[in-house]
Scaffold this active site. Structure first.
Site, mmCIF file in Angstrom:
data_model
loop_
_atom_site.group_PDB
_atom_site.id
_atom_site.type_symbol
_atom_site.label_atom_id
_atom_site.label_comp_id
_atom_site.label_asym_id
_atom_site.label_seq_id
_atom_site.Cartn_x
_atom_site.Cartn_y
_atom_site.Cartn_z
ATOM 1 C CE LYS A 66 -10.050 -2.438 -16.578
ATOM 2 N NZ LYS A 66 -9.518 -0.676 -16.354
ATOM 3 C CG ASP A 102 -7.401 1.326 -18.353
ATOM 4 O OD1 ASP A 102 -7.828 1.032 -19.393
ATOM 5 O OD2 ASP A 102 -7.790 0.813 -17.744
HETATM 6 P P1 NAP Z 1 -11.843 2.925 -8.400
HETATM 7 O O1 NAP Z 1 -10.926 2.357 -8.503
HETATM 8 O O2 NAP Z 1 -13.020 2.176 -8.010
HETATM 9 O O3 NAP Z 1 -12.302 4.086 -8.488
HETATM 10 C C1 NAP Z 1 -13.074 4.766 -7.591
HETATM 11 C C2 NAP Z 1 -12.752 6.795 -7.540
HETATM 12 O O4 NAP Z 1 -14.118 7.249 -7.728
HETATM 13 C C3 NAP Z 1 -12.127 6.477 -6.195
HETATM 14 O O5 NAP Z 1 -11.495 7.594 -6.276
HETATM 15 C C4 NAP Z 1 -13.670 7.741 -5.743
HETATM 16 O O6 NAP Z 1 -13.208 7.831 -3.962
HETATM 17 C C5 NAP Z 1 -14.007 8.378 -5.977
HETATM 18 N N1 NAP Z 1 -16.037 8.230 -6.252
HETATM 19 C C6 NAP Z 1 -16.381 7.124 -6.930
HETATM 20 N N2 NAP Z 1 -17.529 7.736 -5.762
HETATM 21 C C7 NAP Z 1 -17.811 8.969 -5.525
HETATM 22 C C8 NAP Z 1 -18.424 10.470 -5.183
HETATM 23 N N3 NAP Z 1 -19.324 10.032 -4.746
HETATM 24 N N4 NAP Z 1 -17.671 11.565 -4.590
HETATM 25 C C9 NAP Z 1 -16.582 11.605 -4.941
HETATM 26 N N5 NAP Z 1 -15.425 10.674 -5.558
HETATM 27 C C10 NAP Z 1 -16.206 9.580 -5.423
HETATM 28 O O7 NAP Z 1 -12.490 3.118 -10.077
HETATM 29 P P2 NAP Z 1 -10.969 3.166 -11.966
HETATM 30 O O8 NAP Z 1 -11.124 1.480 -11.823
HETATM 31 O O9 NAP Z 1 -10.282 4.123 -10.741
HETATM 32 O O10 NAP Z 1 -12.572 3.526 -12.691
HETATM 33 C C11 NAP Z 1 -13.038 5.110 -12.635
HETATM 34 C C12 NAP Z 1 -14.252 5.209 -13.825
HETATM 35 O O11 NAP Z 1 -13.201 5.755 -14.578
HETATM 36 C C13 NAP Z 1 -15.257 3.668 -13.687
HETATM 37 O O12 NAP Z 1 -16.146 4.531 -13.943
HETATM 38 C C14 NAP Z 1 -14.354 3.908 -15.425
HETATM 39 O O13 NAP Z 1 -15.902 2.860 -15.924
HETATM 40 C C15 NAP Z 1 -13.416 4.746 -15.669
HETATM 41 N N6 NAP Z 1 -12.958 4.346 -16.506
HETATM 42 C C16 NAP Z 1 -12.567 4.309 -17.481
HETATM 43 C C17 NAP Z 1 -12.055 3.998 -19.303
HETATM 44 C C18 NAP Z 1 -11.954 3.817 -20.150
HETATM 45 O O14 NAP Z 1 -11.809 3.335 -20.686
HETATM 46 N N7 NAP Z 1 -12.356 4.855 -20.996
HETATM 47 C C19 NAP Z 1 -10.818 2.865 -18.620
HETATM 48 C C20 NAP Z 1 -10.981 2.899 -16.675
HETATM 49 C C21 NAP Z 1 -11.738 2.805 -16.089
HETATM 50 P P3 NAP Z 1 -12.720 6.933 -2.679
HETATM 51 O O15 NAP Z 1 -11.658 6.422 -3.148
HETATM 52 O O16 NAP Z 1 -12.565 8.724 -1.877
HETATM 53 O O17 NAP Z 1 -14.149 6.078 -2.594
#
Ligand code: NAP
Length: 273
Positions: A66, A102
């Site tokens: 992205k 999103d």
């Molecule tokens: P990202 O940029 O990789 O961010 C991941 C986030 O999760 C960060 O804030 C990270 O914290 C946190 N995290 C990961 N492991 C953790 C743990 N064990 N304990 C606490 N915090 C943890 O991912 P993203 O793009 O924001 O996406 C997040 C989720 O939303 C994904 O799983 C994705 O599948 C979902 N999503 C769904 C849709 C939909 O259409 N339904 C659309 C977009 C995203 P740190 O900063 O501390 O590492």
């Protein structure tokens, strides 16, 4: 002539976007072909260029591309600029237009499908990654009473407060700063729904009648949703509606026709048990 679209990601085999867009196309009578393409991790831009050269009209962009999608655009909407990320590209001659649906998909799912208006509510986003970045502006536009972001790495949440200062006040911090606060809408925008890790949520986080929303979809009751239920929350949802609603926004942007999302959502929804 059939217009071509695709979703690009790595991996991409799990993607429901081809099914969603083919259902939209059938329902609206649009002549499109939509495929899933797994781009190599070091070859996103080349894959987009090839798809355009072959006549592609636009792409949805999934993880982990992205940010690169935003960077290769020649023009971007405000939502994509503030998120620093695009989940959708449209090709128009030499122009590459970027947007990020999103957040608006999430808000449409909350307000239209789940009957949860955000105006005047205390809204908490868990996580400070790309999904939260994309969600902040559309949520703020609905005028919640409080918008808060908690993250494992507090500095990433604080950076959001700085980046969005001209648009919305934000409460930011680590999970421990949530002690003593209650929220009406709690959205898990971390990736813990995939890893099955539990978050350190304090007691009393969910206000009476609160909605707990897990952005990850298709995983049933994730640790976050189980935590919410254990805290007495009866309104729980996963992110399948967000996925379908962002797809509908992309379809409208590309084709000028808004598809009805209800039938598609019913087909894709898996009961949370
Ligand atoms: P990202 O940029 O990789 O961010 C991941 C986030 O999760 C960060 O804030 C990270 O914290 C946190 N995290 C990961 N492991 C953790 C743990 N064990 N304990 C606490 N915090 C943890 O991912 P993203 O793009 O924001 O996406 C997040 C989720 O939303 C994904 O799983 C994705 O599948 C979902 N999503 C769904 C849709 C939909 O259409 N339904 C659309 C977009 C995203 P740190 O900063 O501390 O590492």
């Amino acid at each position: 002539m059939t217009d071509r679209y695709a979703v690009l990601g790595h991996p991409i085999g799990h993607s429901k976007s081809p099914l969603i867009h083919s259902l939209f196309a059938r329902a609206t009578g649009q002549d499109i072909a939509y495929t899933a393409i797994e781009a190599p991790l070091d070859g996103f831009a080349d894959t987009v260029r090839r798809f355009r050269a072959e006549g592609g009209r636009g792409v949805n962009v999934s993880l982990p591309f992205k940010l690169q999608a935003f960077q290769m655009a020649t023009e971007s909407g405000e939502r994509a600029r503030l998120a620093g990320a695009a989940n959708c590209l449209k090709f128009d001659g030499e122009r590459i237009l970027a947007d990020n649906f999103d957040g608006v998909g999430l808000v449409n799912d909350l307000q239209r499908n789940l009957a949860c208006p955000l105006a005047g509510k205390r809204v908490l986003l868990l996580g400070a990654g790309g999904a939260t970045r994309g969600a902040l502006l559309p949520i703020a536009a609905e005028r919640p009473a409080l918008l808060a972001v908690a993250n494992r790495t507090p500095d990433k949440a604080h950076a959001l407060r700085h980046d969005f200062a001209a648009h919305t006040p934000l409460q930011t911090g680590g999970y421990e700063t949530l002690t003593g606060q209650a929220f009406d809408v709690v959205i898990n925008a971390t990736s813990t729904g995939l890893s099955q890790d539990a978050l350190p949520l304090p007691d009393g986080l969910f206000a009476p009648g609160a909605l707990a929303y897990e952005m990850v979809y298709g995983k049933g009751l994730t640790p976050f949703l189980r935590q919410a239920q254990a805290a007495g929350v009866s309104r729980v949802a996963d992110g399948v509606g967000m996925l379908v609603e962002q797809a509908a926004e992309a379809f409208l942007w590309w084709r000028g026709v808004r598809p009805d999302t209800r039938a598609v959502l019913e087909q894709l929804t898996v009961p949370l048990v």
